[in-house]
Design an enzyme around this catalytic site. Sequence first.
Site, mmCIF file in Angstrom:
data_model
loop_
_atom_site.group_PDB
_atom_site.id
_atom_site.type_symbol
_atom_site.label_atom_id
_atom_site.label_comp_id
_atom_site.label_asym_id
_atom_site.label_seq_id
_atom_site.Cartn_x
_atom_site.Cartn_y
_atom_site.Cartn_z
ATOM 1 N N LYS A 69 41.885 37.854 49.481
ATOM 2 C CA LYS A 69 42.174 39.065 48.710
ATOM 3 C C LYS A 69 43.599 39.585 48.894
ATOM 4 O O LYS A 69 44.133 40.255 48.007
ATOM 5 C CB LYS A 69 41.166 40.165 49.070
ATOM 6 C CG LYS A 69 39.748 39.833 48.635
ATOM 7 C CD LYS A 69 38.784 40.946 48.964
ATOM 8 C CE LYS A 69 37.371 40.568 48.524
ATOM 9 N NZ LYS A 69 36.413 41.671 48.748
ATOM 10 N N ASP A 105 36.750 46.470 44.119
ATOM 11 C CA ASP A 105 35.936 46.622 45.335
ATOM 12 C C ASP A 105 35.760 48.088 45.706
ATOM 13 O O ASP A 105 34.660 48.516 46.069
ATOM 14 C CB ASP A 105 36.582 45.887 46.508
ATOM 15 C CG ASP A 105 36.220 44.416 46.562
ATOM 16 O OD1 ASP A 105 35.181 44.034 45.989
ATOM 17 O OD2 ASP A 105 36.975 43.647 47.180
#
Length: 281
Positions: A69, A105
């Site tokens: 990420k 997220d």
Amino acid sequence: MDSFLVGLIGSGIGTSLSPQLHEQEAVHHGLHYVYRLLDTDRVGGDVGELVRTARRFGYDGLNVTHPCKQAVIPHLDELSPDAGLLGAVNTVVFDGERAIGHNTDWTGFAESFARGLPDAPTHEVVQLGAGGAGVAVAHALLTMGADQITVVDSDPARARALAGELAARFGAERARHASVAELPELLARAEGLVHATPTGMARHPGMPLPAGLLHPGLWAADIVYRPLETELLRHARAAGCRTLDGGGMVVFQAVHAFRLFTGREPDAERMLAHLTDLIAV
């Protein structure tokens, strides 16, 4: 019929339910939608090359998971405001010649938390994990009004860095870091525990902390969803804690990613129900 080709980049993602979640929702929208797994353990660990290859082969977008990420960012052309602020990307949209990174997220966790633990006290929260997912979760909690978060990570420098970023963004009194050795003292007075590391996943079984540190005055939230009931959550429930599993986060971040990929409005309740069916199989 509109067609979409998307994928997931990450390590050990063979058990991911993202393909089924996305593809089943696409059926309801009359889309031809293919979701592929690009496991770095099988196809190689060069995240940048995977992004370039996906763009070259006509992908419309990518999801990105552990441990990519943050590593993916140098290989993108642009970041959304949220992704730029957090320094973590879990969704990439290919817009013409540009690869644009987004972070769904944090909003995914925020919606899951509001739904699953709506009245949970957040005066003092301990968070385990300061990686890409941890960045998003901590941001979500502080955005939702948590008074103070203490970040703990096996890498002290990473915990210190995240706490510093949070303090700069939300105020020095609202974020701090601590060592793993301080967990007994921290959890004795905390109201909440958030777990944001891979421990407990199918590929990383086990507990991220001693079960004896859990107590009834603590709620516990886990971002792991395969399995949905992690060892941490089992011990937390046995200790009398209120718990939140990772299912809501994975669905709500998928809702936002699906919207970014397709421009269509997904049905979150339908996707939650579909996840329940998939887990039960």
